[in-house]
Structure formats: C-alpha cells, structure tokens
Enzyme design. Structure first.
Site, PDB file in Angstrom:
ATOM      1  N   ILE A 117       0.834  -1.193   0.000  1.00 24.91           N
ATOM      2  CA  ILE A 117       0.000   0.000   0.000  1.00 24.91           C
ATOM      3  C   ILE A 117       0.875   1.251   0.000  1.00 24.91           C
ATOM      4  O   ILE A 117       1.967   1.254   0.574  1.00 24.91           O
ATOM      5  CB  ILE A 117      -0.979  -0.017   1.209  1.00 24.91           C
ATOM      6  CG1 ILE A 117      -1.924   1.191   1.185  1.00 24.91           C
ATOM      7  CG2 ILE A 117      -0.237  -0.144   2.523  1.00 24.91           C
ATOM      8  CD1 ILE A 117      -3.071   1.117   2.209  1.00 24.91           C
ATOM      9  N   CYS A 118       0.393   2.277  -0.664  1.00 27.93           N
ATOM     10  CA  CYS A 118       1.034   3.593  -0.673  1.00 27.93           C
ATOM     11  C   CYS A 118       2.464   3.483  -1.216  1.00 27.93           C
ATOM     12  O   CYS A 118       2.684   2.881  -2.265  1.00 27.93           O
ATOM     13  CB  CYS A 118       0.973   4.188   0.731  1.00 27.93           C
ATOM     14  SG  CYS A 118       1.325   5.971   0.824  1.00 27.93           S
ATOM     15  N   ALA A 119       3.450   4.019  -0.522  1.00 25.04           N
ATOM     16  CA  ALA A 119       4.820   4.044  -1.034  1.00 25.04           C
ATOM     17  C   ALA A 119       5.439   2.659  -1.149  1.00 25.04           C
ATOM     18  O   ALA A 119       6.428   2.478  -1.871  1.00 25.04           O
ATOM     19  CB  ALA A 119       5.695   4.930  -0.153  1.00 25.04           C
TER      20      ALA A 119
END
Length: 198
Positions: free
Chosen positions: A104-106
């Site tokens: 998730i995300c970065a």
C-alpha cells in the site's frame, strides 16, 4: 478453527502504522489468523505515528511455508531507500510460490522496483507517482486508477485506500462472505451503519 498459516506484516522504521490496521484487525478477528510482525532485524522500530514495535521475527528468519499473506505498509523509506537484499529475496520467494503480497502507498514503489508489478493490474498513489519514483517503470498499460487492485495474488493500494486494501485482503484469503465484505467496506468508507444511522 484457526488457520495454520499467519499473516506477516513488515515493520520498518517510519512505517505507516494506520495503513495495514483495518486489514490486520479483521484478518485476526474474523479470519482467526495469527499476525507476525517482521523487522529487518529484531530491534524495536518506531512507526510514523510514534508507536514502538518489537518485531516478532526478522526477514531472514521467515519460514515462507508459514506465510498466508505478506503486507508491506507504506512509509517514506520506500521512496528513498533500496529494498534490502534479504527482503527482496523473501518477496521473490513468496511471489514464486503464489503467496499473496499486499503493498500500500509508497510500498508499491518497492515492489515496482523489484519487477513484481510486471504483467499485473495494479495501482498506487497515482501513475505519475510511480513514474517519478521508479526509473524504467513500463507498466502504465496495467495501471488502474482505483483505491485498491488485486491481480494474481498481488494487492496494491493508494495510501488513501486502506479500507479497500483490507477488503481485497479479506477477499484474497476468503474471510467473510461477499456480502459481509461489501457491508464492512461500506460502513468504514461512509462512516454510516446500514440503514443510514451514523
């Protein structure tokens, strides 16, 4: 009866503690999964929110046969640091044996740099975000502008899609019914109980 395997979550310095929280809570509560926190070492790390976490194991000691799914939370480190060789090896081993990986995300940057997005539908914090953080990124044809995407055992999500990320993990591991997963996601996304009550 509890599953024999566990859900593993990577905990590194500065990890985004809220991003895997829904998924871990529901997989433990409704799926009866053990949760193992995995550090690069066994040293305590501090999350982005300042929570001190003592890993239950290290990357080098993970038994891949015990992993039901591996979760990589986001955090600034993924944009600025290469993936450690032992973590790269673990991710490649899990992917090769078909064990679900969820980023998730970065953390989507990390798995993109390792080539795990190749040929799979995926998402992130935006197409330009991946292009700017992953030199040589060539998977734009498979990019989906959605909060979370699941394709062949790989789950990816925007940093704003923690609820959808959890729902995809619940679906991947067959926890709750289709209807209950949809209801759960709707409640947490809308902040309204079924029937309209807040």
């Amino acid at each position: 009866m509890a599953p024999e395997k566990a859900v593993y979550v990577i905990v590194v310095e500065g990890f985004a503690d809220w991003e895997p929280a829904h998924a871990l809570a529901e997989l433990r509560r409704h799926g009866q999964y053990r949760v193992e926190s995995v550090g690069l070492t066994l040293a305590t790390v501090e999350s982005m929110g300042g929570i001190q976490v003592l890993p239950s194991t290290s990357v080098a000691k993970v038994d891949t046969a015990d992993v039901a799914a591996l979760i990589l939370p986001g955090g600034d480190r993924w944009e600025n640091s290469p993936v450690e060789p032992e973590l790269e090896q673990l991710l490649n081993d899990l992917d090769a044996q078909g064990t679900p990986i969820a980023a998730i995300c970065a953390a989507t940057v990390a798995i993109a740099r390792l080539g795990l997005l190749r040929g799979r539908r995926h998402t992130s914090n935006g197409l330009e975000y991946l292009r700017s953080n992953v030199p040589g990124y060539a998977e734009s044809a498979n990019y989906v502008d959605s909060p979370a995407v699941r394709d062949h055992g790989l789950i990816t999500a925007s940093g704003l899609g923690d609820v959808e990320f959890a729902r995809e993990l619940l679906e991947e591991l067959n926890v709750l019914s289709v209807e209950d997963r949809a209801t759960w996601a709707s409640i947490f996304r809308s902040a309204r109980l079924p029937g309209g009550a807040a």
